[in-house]
Enzyme design. Sequence first.
Site, mmCIF file in Angstrom:
data_model
loop_
_atom_site.group_PDB
_atom_site.id
_atom_site.type_symbol
_atom_site.label_atom_id
_atom_site.label_comp_id
_atom_site.label_asym_id
_atom_site.label_seq_id
_atom_site.Cartn_x
_atom_site.Cartn_y
_atom_site.Cartn_z
ATOM 1 N N GLU A 184 39.945 54.767 33.947
ATOM 2 C CA GLU A 184 40.916 53.998 34.728
ATOM 3 C C GLU A 184 42.204 54.764 35.009
ATOM 4 O OE1 GLU A 184 41.450 50.309 32.581
ATOM 5 O OE2 GLU A 184 39.404 49.667 32.949
ATOM 6 N N GLU A 363 32.655 48.782 31.798
ATOM 7 C CA GLU A 363 33.403 47.733 31.093
ATOM 8 C C GLU A 363 33.273 46.429 31.853
ATOM 9 O OE1 GLU A 363 37.545 48.429 30.172
ATOM 10 O OE2 GLU A 363 37.121 50.478 29.539
#
Length: 461
Positions: A184, A363
């Site tokens: 991320e 995720e």
Amino acid sequence: MPLPHTPPPAAAGASHGAPASLPGFPPGFAWGVATAAAQIEGDAAGRGRSIWDHFCATPGKVKDGSHIDIACDHVNRHAVDLQLMRWLGVDAYRFSFAWPRLQPLGRGAWHAPGFAFYDRLIDDLLAAGIAPHATLYHWDLPQALQDDMGGWQSRDCAALFADYAAEVARRFGDRLAGLATHNEPWCTATLGYQTGQFAPGLRNRRAAFQVSHHLLLSHGLALQAMRTATRAPLGIVLNHTPPWAAEPSEADRRAARLADGLSTRWYMDPLFLGHYPADVLEHLGADAPQLQAGDLATIGQPMDFLGVNFYTREWLSTRQPPLPAPGALGFSDMGWETHPQSLTRLLLRLSAAYQPPPMLITENGMAHADQLLAGRVDDAARTDYLQRHVDAVAQAMAQGANVAGYFCWSLLDNFEWDSGYAKRFGLVHVDYATQQRTPKDSAHWYRAFIADQRAQRGAAG
Ligand code: IFM
């Protein structure tokens, strides 16, 4: 740690465990769980200081005033955590290397005990038949690099990251089922350098966009360096919060388009199309990053997988006061709207616009205000969330998206960054005072679901 053998009543019924309704997942599809070093490892004495140690020690930055010195004490309890994974029956485990555990200052000397820890972890996973998927950078930059060069604001940080990546690939690569550069990068750049919500806590848009470029550059340099050291599948993990215009007005649509540009296209375009999005560059004006010749070619290295992290959508309303998100399926304890259709849409959109390599849902999960009562955590809302999102992945695959695995975030309750330990994302409850682990009802559901998937695979021959 005694592990329960039979599901508790809430997880035993068909209501949450209805995998039979799903279109089949192909053989080889990996069911996993994910964690990250800073959030679970603890053992502060066994590593260098990271920017999150520093951030936690700065009053007012982490809501409950907590730190990551102990966290889930995973370094000392990884055997117990592995036992939990075996009990769940997962095919794969996603974790991250702590750069400061392997190289305390971010350059120079390597730290042998750090390598020994990950050696053991990886070998134990392999012995248990669980495929190790690792990430090189999940936000715990060595503090020394922040002090010496302003962290990712410096282009030199990208070169140092590539050195670190090459060493990790050389030492561990051939035992890894996947090795991602960054987790991320949007969060690293935007939350770390623009809004100040995350370490290192800067508030400077120009710095943040220069950082985003250095992160992407470091990804490209690391891929080049790792290719010569390992044949492990290499990739990156991006987070996506697909924007939705609240109303079909020009203003809401424009806001949604820009939000998409600032998050998804800012990272996907240079990685897969060789340029930054023109509308975002125009929006940034003088805050657009400085590039050097050849940077975009470096960034656009071929990858073997794309990690996709998904939790919610972004609801954009330009009215005053803004129209609230509908929330038909509710909101998590983070205040994030449950909206699984956005995951299906996202996977189809990424497939069509970028033709990525196989995608992994690296995720997906939800924070819930869990309570351990008489040895049990009834988190039916999390089970419902997971079931709906697994279904959303299946819908996308049925329409052509190439998805190779799904990792639930997270194996354990853990340190949720600026929220400290107040938010719980785990399938397994952690009592931080005793370090007792207790599988929640959602863990029982996931276990039954994976077993059912395996039985279906077996039945299909
Ligand atoms: O806990 C984080 C994780 O570290 C990165 N992705 C989002 C999760 C939930 O906020």
